[in-house]
Scaffold this active site. Sequence first.
Site, mmCIF file in Angstrom:
data_model
loop_
_atom_site.group_PDB
_atom_site.id
_atom_site.type_symbol
_atom_site.label_atom_id
_atom_site.label_comp_id
_atom_site.label_asym_id
_atom_site.label_seq_id
_atom_site.Cartn_x
_atom_site.Cartn_y
_atom_site.Cartn_z
ATOM 1 N N ALA A 192 17.803 28.714 -23.258
ATOM 2 C CA ALA A 192 17.289 29.806 -24.087
ATOM 3 C C ALA A 192 16.256 29.456 -25.166
ATOM 4 O O ALA A 192 15.424 30.294 -25.492
ATOM 5 C CB ALA A 192 18.464 30.514 -24.736
ATOM 6 N N GLU A 210 21.865 26.762 -24.970
ATOM 7 C CA GLU A 210 20.829 25.776 -25.285
ATOM 8 C C GLU A 210 21.541 24.463 -25.567
ATOM 9 O O GLU A 210 22.395 24.394 -26.440
ATOM 10 C CB GLU A 210 19.986 26.214 -26.484
ATOM 11 C CG GLU A 210 18.997 25.172 -26.980
ATOM 12 C CD GLU A 210 18.083 24.598 -25.890
ATOM 13 O OE1 GLU A 210 17.458 25.380 -25.161
ATOM 14 O OE2 GLU A 210 18.028 23.350 -25.752
ATOM 15 N N CYS A 217 6.899 27.311 -16.323
ATOM 16 C CA CYS A 217 5.496 27.379 -16.747
ATOM 17 C C CYS A 217 4.769 26.184 -16.138
ATOM 18 O O CYS A 217 3.990 25.508 -16.782
ATOM 19 C CB CYS A 217 5.358 27.429 -18.265
ATOM 20 S SG CYS A 217 6.162 26.088 -19.130
HETATM 21 C C1 LIG Z 1 11.398 26.007 -20.900
HETATM 22 S S1 LIG Z 1 12.478 25.948 -22.247
HETATM 23 C C2 LIG Z 1 13.090 27.586 -22.332
HETATM 24 C C3 LIG Z 1 12.170 28.541 -23.041
HETATM 25 C C4 LIG Z 1 12.866 29.852 -23.360
HETATM 26 N N1 LIG Z 1 13.376 30.478 -22.152
HETATM 27 C C5 LIG Z 1 11.924 30.825 -24.091
HETATM 28 O O1 LIG Z 1 11.321 31.662 -23.428
HETATM 29 O O2 LIG Z 1 11.808 30.742 -25.309
HETATM 30 C C6 LIG Z 1 13.852 25.112 -21.572
HETATM 31 C C7 LIG Z 1 14.976 24.944 -22.564
HETATM 32 O O3 LIG Z 1 16.159 24.689 -21.830
HETATM 33 C C8 LIG Z 1 16.922 23.706 -22.482
HETATM 34 N N2 LIG Z 1 17.796 23.117 -21.440
HETATM 35 C C9 LIG Z 1 17.437 22.255 -20.451
HETATM 36 N N3 LIG Z 1 18.484 21.986 -19.664
HETATM 37 C C10 LIG Z 1 19.526 22.700 -20.147
HETATM 38 C C11 LIG Z 1 20.892 22.832 -19.746
HETATM 39 N N4 LIG Z 1 21.376 22.165 -18.706
HETATM 40 N N5 LIG Z 1 21.693 23.669 -20.462
HETATM 41 C C12 LIG Z 1 21.197 24.349 -21.534
HETATM 42 N N6 LIG Z 1 19.923 24.230 -21.966
HETATM 43 C C13 LIG Z 1 19.098 23.429 -21.282
HETATM 44 C C14 LIG Z 1 15.880 22.786 -23.066
HETATM 45 O O4 LIG Z 1 16.420 22.049 -24.147
HETATM 46 C C15 LIG Z 1 14.808 23.778 -23.509
HETATM 47 O O5 LIG Z 1 15.021 24.191 -24.819
#
Ligand SMILES: C[S@@+](CC[C@H](N)C(=O)[O-])C[C@H]1O[C@@H](n2cnc3c(N)ncnc32)[C@H](O)[C@@H]1O
Length: 460
Positions: free
Chosen positions: A228, A251, A356
């Site tokens: 998130a 997150e 992205c």
């Molecule tokens: C691409 S960003 C998400 C952007 C968000 N959806 C937005 O629109 O603001 C990916 C996020 O997922 C988190 N993340 C990655 N793997 C994860 C997991 N297994 N469980 C929870 N969060 C995770 C990362 O730390 C990062 O903050």
Amino acid sequence: MNFYFGASNTLDRLDAKKGSIKGLIGSLPEKDRKRTAALVIETLKFKPALLEVIAAAELMKEKKLTSVNLALVLVHDLLLGKGIQAGDGPLKQAVLRHKTRLNGELQKLKAKRGLRSTAELGQSPDVRAAQIPRYVRVNTSMWSVSAALEYLASCGYSMRDRVSSDPKAFARDEHIPNLLLFPPQTAFHDDPAYKAGKLILQDKASCFPAVVLAPPAQPLARVIDATAAPGNKTTHLSALMGNTGKLFAFERDRKRFGTLSMMVSRAGCTNVDPVNADFLTVDPQDAKYADVTHILLDPSCSGSGIVNRLDYLLESEEDNQEEENERLEKLAAFQLLMIRHAMKFPKMTKIVYSTCSIHAIENERVVVAALACEEARKGQFVLAGRDEVLPAWHRRGMPEEMESADSVVRCKPGEDATNGFFVSCFVRQSNKRKADGEIPRQQKKRKRKKPNAVVASSST
Ligand SMILES: C[S@@+](CC[C@H](N)C(=O)[O-])C[C@H]1O[C@@H](n2cnc3c(N)ncnc32)[C@H](O)[C@@H]1O
């Protein structure tokens, strides 16, 4: 200081057109290559702004500074980096004597351009070429679109059919409800409605996933945003749910979780339950999540679609290519694992997967692999058709990568006035609105090109 001389020499050779960025960086001694490349690229990103600052501060009057490029790399690290990384020699002392003036000129430049963060000074020419409008989403959790339009009119803005260079004109987006377009340089950082969370700055493509997921807006709705932070899509989902039901926002990173919690609270999202945990550790059978029907998966990716980057210039460098492929394969394996995990939730009916990234390995190939996995077969997950995935959006997936390319959405940086983006949507066949009843063709075995083996692993 040798490191700075190396970087400034690379910039000199670039100016003299003695090679491409890739070629010149590739010819640096291997031990310094990574560090010098990073400094050269960062300096190039900020070059126009740094040149203005250096000129305004009259730094080149300093006799010890023999070249503008040397001044550029030193001032970059002084103002934008961790300080000049060299011993206390006369050259460093010469630049440090101007520190207060340089910093003052930097702040003046930001104010002149209406920027809040220094990072915005580093927009690459790509960004300007792409002419991405300033997208502003009306946060309907806090006020209505008509109230927002009235407010904007009171600030002197007027609505037109399309966005133009008129700084006081804006338009409504044709694909995303509640999204407004302003000229690219429009600054909202001091705007009271922005500060209050009533207006959210969010790229158009980043609004696609929540709109495609179309979460239910009713008190018993249960939805997950699995990845998130910083929370743009979470606040969008919450608004589409009418700020009702429950939206679990996961997150795993502690610091980013702090940002998420702040964003959610500022945007008045009272139906969001932020959870600082790894989504992969959540038990799909846990009673708390047993009724979840919709999930948004926007996991970590290469970010190669983000326009404000120069490091893509290095990505095709031969000796980096292998490393890059390895990194992409790891990301793809992690992305696949996340989709498979989402498919295990007993009442899940709709999964939106987005990135992205511009790479097929993180996009179409992950989707094809997900459709062929055990969880998809067991849960009867298929791809939602174009009619459910922004049918009016022109750019679809890569047909050479999947047969149902029309069912997924792509955005191309530089051409679609957005960042590069990918969106797909899985639905349970039993819940699929259309009575087509077919197993999608992409589930059939296909020959794949290399490197594309998407194999689930637990690393990112
Ligand atoms: C691409 S960003 C998400 C952007 C968000 N959806 C937005 O629109 O603001 C990916 C996020 O997922 C988190 N993340 C990655 N793997 C994860 C997991 N297994 N469980 C929870 N969060 C995770 C990362 O730390 C990062 O903050």
